[in-house]
Design a protein around this motif. Structure first.
Motif, short mmCIF file in Angstrom:
data_model
loop_
_atom_site.label_atom_id
_atom_site.label_comp_id
_atom_site.label_asym_id
_atom_site.label_seq_id
_atom_site.Cartn_x
_atom_site.Cartn_y
_atom_site.Cartn_z
N MET A 1 0.85 -1.18 0.00
CA MET A 1 0.00 0.00 0.00
C MET A 1 0.90 1.23 0.00
N THR A 2 0.56 2.21 -0.80
CA THR A 2 1.40 3.39 -0.93
C THR A 2 1.13 4.38 0.20
N LYS A 3 2.02 5.35 0.33
CA LYS A 3 1.84 6.36 1.37
C LYS A 3 0.61 7.22 1.09
N ASN A 4 0.28 7.44 -0.18
CA ASN A 4 -0.92 8.20 -0.50
C ASN A 4 -2.18 7.46 -0.07
N ALA A 5 -2.19 6.16 -0.25
CA ALA A 5 -3.35 5.36 0.15
C ALA A 5 -3.52 5.37 1.66
N ILE A 6 -2.43 5.21 2.38
CA ILE A 6 -2.51 5.21 3.84
C ILE A 6 -2.94 6.58 4.36
N GLY A 7 -2.37 7.63 3.79
CA GLY A 7 -2.75 8.98 4.19
C GLY A 7 -4.21 9.28 3.89
N SER A 8 -4.68 8.84 2.73
CA SER A 8 -6.07 9.09 2.38
C SER A 8 -7.03 8.29 3.25
N ILE A 9 -6.62 7.11 3.71
CA ILE A 9 -7.48 6.33 4.62
C ILE A 9 -7.61 7.05 5.96
N PHE A 10 -6.50 7.57 6.47
CA PHE A 10 -6.57 8.35 7.72
C PHE A 10 -7.42 9.61 7.54
N PHE A 11 -7.23 10.29 6.40
CA PHE A 11 -8.01 11.50 6.13
C PHE A 11 -9.49 11.17 5.96
N LEU A 12 -9.79 10.03 5.35
CA LEU A 12 -11.18 9.59 5.19
C LEU A 12 -11.81 9.29 6.55
N ALA A 13 -11.06 8.63 7.43
CA ALA A 13 -11.58 8.33 8.77
C ALA A 13 -11.83 9.62 9.54
N PHE A 14 -10.90 10.55 9.47
CA PHE A 14 -11.08 11.83 10.16
C PHE A 14 -12.27 12.59 9.58
N SER A 15 -12.40 12.63 8.26
CA SER A 15 -13.50 13.35 7.62
C SER A 15 -14.85 12.73 7.96
N CYS A 16 -14.93 11.41 8.01
CA CYS A 16 -16.17 10.75 8.40
C CYS A 16 -16.53 11.06 9.84
N PHE A 17 -15.53 10.99 10.74
CA PHE A 17 -15.76 11.34 12.14
C PHE A 17 -16.24 12.78 12.26
N TYR A 18 -15.60 13.69 11.54
CA TYR A 18 -15.98 15.11 11.55
C TYR A 18 -17.40 15.28 11.02
N PHE A 19 -17.70 14.63 9.90
CA PHE A 19 -19.01 14.76 9.28
C PHE A 19 -20.13 14.26 10.19
N PHE A 20 -19.93 13.12 10.83
CA PHE A 20 -20.98 12.58 11.68
C PHE A 20 -21.16 13.40 12.96
#
Length: 161
Positions: A1-20
């Motif tokens: 898994m690339t660093k972009n994929a790992i970073g985007s997964i963390f950003f996705l988790a944060f964005s989902c937490f923020y959105f909810f």
């Protein structure tokens, strides 16, 4: 898994937490009929964060990077400075009510510049003071957003808010 994929997964988790958590923002009585409420801007920020992180995640699998996340790559990262920034943000969060927005923001920006190894003290002070005072005046006077001056200001002036 690339660093972009790992970073985007963390950003996705944060964005989902923020959105909810946007749905937990309390509205003013009668505010449900307003076009703009306290949760309007955070709602759209959460949506944009989710969309951007999904796009980065998809593109990271479409375009394969040759440099994978490895031990050598992790050794090049500066986790010590990151932890200092996290501590500075926690300090900022705890002092903003006591010291007020302007003083806390100046101190936070000073710490940030010093962590980033800026050497010019005049530039650090000018930018820190200018940004915090300018942002305070913009929010209070132009946008009409009230920012509490802090308990230190109330203690010195003797004003109760």
């Amino acid at each position: 898994m690339t660093k972009n994929a790992i970073g985007s997964i963390f950003f996705l988790a944060f964005s989902c937490f923020y959105f909810f958590n946007v749905f937990n923002i309390k509205e003013m009585p009668g505010g449900q009929f307003e076009v703009m409420t306290a949760s309007t801007f955070p709602f759209y920020i959460g949506i944009c964060g989710i969309i951007i992180s999904l796009l980065i995640l998809i593109l990271s699998f479409v375009k394969k990077d040759t440099d994978f996340l490895s031990i050598q790559y992790l050794k090049t990262m500066d986790f010590k400075t990151t932890m200092y920034f996290i501590l500075a943000m926690i300090f900022y969060g705890f002092t903003i009510r006591t010291l007020g927005f302007i003083i806390s923001t100046i101190i936070f920006l000073l710490i940030g510049f010093l962590l980033l190894k800026e050497k010019n003290i005049k530039r650090i002070l000018l930018i820190s003071c200018g940004v915090s005072i300018g942002f305070y005046l913009l929010l209070n006077n132009v946008l009409g957003v009230y920012i509490d001056p802090g308990m230190l200001y109330e203690f010195i002036i003797g004003d109760q808010s």
